[in-house]
Scaffold this motif. Sequence first.
Motif, PDB file in Angstrom:
ATOM      1  N   ASN A  44     -13.003  20.980  28.624  1.00 13.45           N
ATOM      2  CA  ASN A  44     -14.090  20.814  27.683  1.00 13.45           C
ATOM      3  C   ASN A  44     -15.252  21.686  28.126  1.00 13.45           C
ATOM      4  OD1 ASN A  44     -13.592  18.263  25.727  1.00 13.45           O
ATOM      5  ND2 ASN A  44     -12.608  17.889  27.702  1.00 13.45           N
ATOM      6  N   GLY A  45     -15.781  22.502  27.218  1.00 13.91           N
ATOM      7  CA  GLY A  45     -16.902  23.315  27.650  1.00 13.91           C
ATOM      8  C   GLY A  45     -17.321  24.380  26.665  1.00 13.91           C
ATOM      9  N   VAL A  46     -18.351  25.122  27.075  1.00 13.29           N
ATOM     10  CA  VAL A  46     -18.926  26.215  26.282  1.00 13.29           C
ATOM     11  C   VAL A  46     -18.298  27.520  26.745  1.00 13.29           C
ATOM     12  CG1 VAL A  46     -21.039  27.498  25.767  1.00 13.29           C
ATOM     13  CG2 VAL A  46     -21.080  24.982  25.877  1.00 13.29           C
ATOM     14  N   LEU A  47     -17.738  28.245  25.796  1.00 10.40           N
ATOM     15  CA  LEU A  47     -17.058  29.510  26.077  1.00 10.40           C
ATOM     16  C   LEU A  47     -17.955  30.724  25.867  1.00 10.40           C
ATOM     17  CD1 LEU A  47     -13.870  28.483  24.167  1.00 10.40           C
ATOM     18  CD2 LEU A  47     -13.834  29.174  26.560  1.00 10.40           C
ATOM     19  N   TRP A  48     -18.823  30.636  24.877  1.00  7.70           N
ATOM     20  CA  TRP A  48     -19.659  31.773  24.500  1.00  7.70           C
ATOM     21  C   TRP A  48     -20.940  31.267  23.888  1.00  7.70           C
ATOM     22  CZ3 TRP A  48     -21.746  33.271  19.803  1.00  7.70           C
ATOM     23  CH2 TRP A  48     -22.282  34.564  19.734  1.00  7.70           C
ATOM     24  N   SER A  49     -22.009  32.011  24.090  1.00  4.02           N
ATOM     25  CA  SER A  49     -23.256  31.709  23.391  1.00  4.02           C
ATOM     26  C   SER A  49     -24.003  33.014  23.134  1.00  4.02           C
ATOM     27  CB  SER A  49     -24.138  30.751  24.198  1.00  4.02           C
ATOM     28  OG  SER A  49     -24.542  31.334  25.427  1.00  4.02           O
ATOM     29  N   GLY A  50     -24.675  33.057  22.008  1.00  3.74           N
ATOM     30  CA  GLY A  50     -25.509  34.203  21.664  1.00  3.74           C
ATOM     31  C   GLY A  50     -26.936  33.731  21.497  1.00  3.74           C
ATOM     32  N   LEU A  51     -27.558  33.333  22.575  1.00  2.00           N
ATOM     33  CA  LEU A  51     -28.853  32.651  22.539  1.00  2.00           C
ATOM     34  C   LEU A  51     -30.004  33.607  22.856  1.00  2.00           C
ATOM     35  CD1 LEU A  51     -27.816  29.421  24.482  1.00  2.00           C
ATOM     36  CD2 LEU A  51     -27.912  29.753  21.994  1.00  2.00           C
ATOM     37  N   ASP A  52     -31.185  33.191  22.454  1.00  2.00           N
ATOM     38  CA  ASP A  52     -32.406  33.880  22.877  1.00  2.00           C
ATOM     39  C   ASP A  52     -33.313  32.867  23.556  1.00  2.00           C
ATOM     40  OD1 ASP A  52     -33.589  32.373  20.833  1.00  2.00           O
ATOM     41  OD2 ASP A  52     -33.609  34.035  19.423  1.00  2.00           O
ATOM     42  N   ALA A  53     -34.400  33.340  24.113  1.00  3.40           N
ATOM     43  CA  ALA A  53     -35.279  32.462  24.881  1.00  3.40           C
ATOM     44  C   ALA A  53     -35.831  31.327  24.026  1.00  3.40           C
ATOM     45  CB  ALA A  53     -36.418  33.276  25.491  1.00  3.40           C
ATOM     46  N   ALA A  59     -30.347  24.554  22.275  1.00  4.30           N
ATOM     47  CA  ALA A  59     -28.889  24.663  22.254  1.00  4.30           C
ATOM     48  C   ALA A  59     -28.264  23.950  23.439  1.00  4.30           C
ATOM     49  CB  ALA A  59     -28.478  26.133  22.249  1.00  4.30           C
ATOM     50  N   VAL A  60     -28.875  24.039  24.609  1.00  6.66           N
ATOM     51  CA  VAL A  60     -28.366  23.339  25.783  1.00  6.66           C
ATOM     52  C   VAL A  60     -28.383  21.828  25.535  1.00  6.66           C
ATOM     53  CG1 VAL A  60     -28.816  22.791  28.206  1.00  6.66           C
ATOM     54  CG2 VAL A  60     -28.970  25.166  27.409  1.00  6.66           C
ATOM     55  N   GLU A  75     -18.088  21.887  31.011  1.00  9.72           N
ATOM     56  CA  GLU A  75     -18.483  23.087  31.740  1.00  9.72           C
ATOM     57  C   GLU A  75     -19.125  24.084  30.791  1.00  9.72           C
ATOM     58  OE1 GLU A  75     -16.130  26.941  33.593  1.00  9.72           O
ATOM     59  OE2 GLU A  75     -15.243  24.961  33.907  1.00  9.72           O
ATOM     60  N   TRP A  76     -20.202  24.687  31.254  1.00  7.01           N
ATOM     61  CA  TRP A  76     -20.771  25.840  30.552  1.00  7.01           C
ATOM     62  C   TRP A  76     -20.361  27.068  31.349  1.00  7.01           C
ATOM     63  CZ3 TRP A  76     -25.079  25.313  26.723  1.00  7.01           C
ATOM     64  CH2 TRP A  76     -25.437  26.555  26.173  1.00  7.01           C
ATOM     65  N   LYS A  77     -19.457  27.855  30.778  1.00  9.96           N
ATOM     66  CA  LYS A  77     -18.918  29.015  31.502  1.00  9.96           C
ATOM     67  C   LYS A  77     -19.860  30.191  31.275  1.00  9.96           C
ATOM     68  CE  LYS A  77     -14.533  31.402  32.308  1.00  9.96           C
ATOM     69  NZ  LYS A  77     -14.585  31.197  33.763  1.00  9.96           N
ATOM     70  N   LEU A  78     -20.745  30.411  32.234  1.00  9.00           N
ATOM     71  CA  LEU A  78     -21.815  31.396  32.086  1.00  9.00           C
ATOM     72  C   LEU A  78     -21.425  32.716  32.741  1.00  9.00           C
ATOM     73  CD1 LEU A  78     -24.796  31.834  31.157  1.00  9.00           C
ATOM     74  CD2 LEU A  78     -25.453  31.218  33.487  1.00  9.00           C
ATOM     75  N   ALA A  88     -29.205  30.492  33.413  1.00  7.85           N
ATOM     76  CA  ALA A  88     -28.747  29.707  34.560  1.00  7.85           C
ATOM     77  C   ALA A  88     -29.826  28.730  35.018  1.00  7.85           C
ATOM     78  CB  ALA A  88     -28.354  30.627  35.711  1.00  7.85           C
ATOM     79  N   THR A  89     -31.052  29.194  35.090  1.00  6.89           N
ATOM     80  CA  THR A  89     -32.163  28.332  35.497  1.00  6.89           C
ATOM     81  C   THR A  89     -32.350  27.194  34.494  1.00  6.89           C
ATOM     82  OG1 THR A  89     -33.262  30.176  36.585  1.00  6.89           O
ATOM     83  CG2 THR A  89     -34.636  28.281  36.022  1.00  6.89           C
ATOM     84  N   ARG A  90     -32.206  27.482  33.228  1.00  3.60           N
ATOM     85  CA  ARG A  90     -32.344  26.459  32.193  1.00  3.60           C
ATOM     86  C   ARG A  90     -31.233  25.412  32.309  1.00  3.60           C
ATOM     87  NH1 ARG A  90     -35.494  28.561  27.492  1.00  3.60           N
ATOM     88  NH2 ARG A  90     -36.216  30.655  28.014  1.00  3.60           N
ATOM     89  N   LEU A  91     -30.017  25.855  32.605  1.00  2.31           N
ATOM     90  CA  LEU A  91     -28.909  24.910  32.771  1.00  2.31           C
ATOM     91  C   LEU A  91     -29.153  23.985  33.968  1.00  2.31           C
ATOM     92  CD1 LEU A  91     -25.898  27.281  32.035  1.00  2.31           C
ATOM     93  CD2 LEU A  91     -26.751  25.448  30.553  1.00  2.31           C
ATOM     94  N   LEU A  92     -29.590  24.546  35.072  1.00  2.00           N
ATOM     95  CA  LEU A  92     -29.883  23.725  36.239  1.00  2.00           C
ATOM     96  C   LEU A  92     -30.982  22.703  35.933  1.00  2.00           C
ATOM     97  CD1 LEU A  92     -29.770  26.478  39.005  1.00  2.00           C
ATOM     98  CD2 LEU A  92     -28.064  24.684  38.607  1.00  2.00           C
ATOM     99  N   ALA A  93     -32.002  23.130  35.220  1.00  2.00           N
ATOM    100  CA  ALA A  93     -33.099  22.225  34.875  1.00  2.00           C
ATOM    101  C   ALA A  93     -32.633  21.094  33.960  1.00  2.00           C
ATOM    102  CB  ALA A  93     -34.226  23.006  34.213  1.00  2.00           C
ATOM    103  N   ALA A  94     -31.570  21.360  33.180  1.00  4.86           N
ATOM    104  CA  ALA A  94     -31.051  20.346  32.261  1.00  4.86           C
ATOM    105  C   ALA A  94     -30.057  19.402  32.927  1.00  4.86           C
ATOM    106  CB  ALA A  94     -30.385  21.035  31.069  1.00  4.86           C
ATOM    107  N   GLY A  95     -29.771  19.601  34.209  1.00  2.00           N
ATOM    108  CA  GLY A  95     -28.892  18.677  34.925  1.00  2.00           C
ATOM    109  C   GLY A  95     -27.511  19.194  35.234  1.00  2.00           C
TER     110      GLY A  95
END
Length: 258
Positions: A44-53, A59-60, A75-78, A88-95
């Motif tokens: 289970n996880g995120v395969l792709w994202s086309g995000l902006d700041a 989205a997270v 898993e978020w496969k970054l 990456a910093t945003r993912l860590l901040a989100a837990g």
Amino acid sequence: MDHSAVLALYDRVMREGALPDGPGARIERAGAVVRQVAGPQGWNGVLWSGLDAKGADRAVREQITRFTALGRDFEWKLYAHDEPADLATRLLAAGFRAEPEETLMIGEVAGLAPATAPPQGIRLVRAADPAGVELVVDVHEKSFGTDGARLRHQLLARLSDAPGTVVAVVALAGAEPVGAARMELVPGTPFAGLWGGGTVAAWRGRGLYRALVADRARVAAAHGYRYLQVDASPMSRPILERLGFHAVSTTTPYLYAG
């Protein structure tokens, strides 16, 4: 090999255009995110994202909401080239919790080093039934020190419901399994993925990993695949480079436990 062009192709067909990786899994496309939802024994996880700041944090949060509602860790496969640069910093901040980084390596099947024979006393056999799967799982648990229940479930399901999409191979010293690996053949794409290459401690350093790669490369060529893809550990990367693989990015699993 044009690294940028191949990486762009990989992103487009293997991530943004991803197919489910096994029976019971499905791909969901939600805005600028592509994710896979599967059962408790699947990935289970995120395969792709086309995000902006601007939209990344929202989205997270949406992915966390989606997977926790299902009762799934995910898993978020970054990848290193994903945007925004501080995702990456945003993912860590989100837990999320980061696992060790791996190198995305891709090789053109036609340009790989000549086939490597297995070490003396070793024979390679296909794992195409439950008994063969147990040999693969045995090597996995001894090589990586992790439980093989999920791998067992996934391989049995693929071999039963979609046998043309997976190849598993076991290296035997007599009757003892000492190495194993698998390859995922992704229909409608030029890519086949190499996964789970493991060797028990007593047989490391004898060329068994190279032989397992060469064996799967022959199968990929016979099926008409142009590229082989590997998420390589620091131990595997130099071996793969000598065989003709190229590092095109890095990937880090970010894990979220609900």
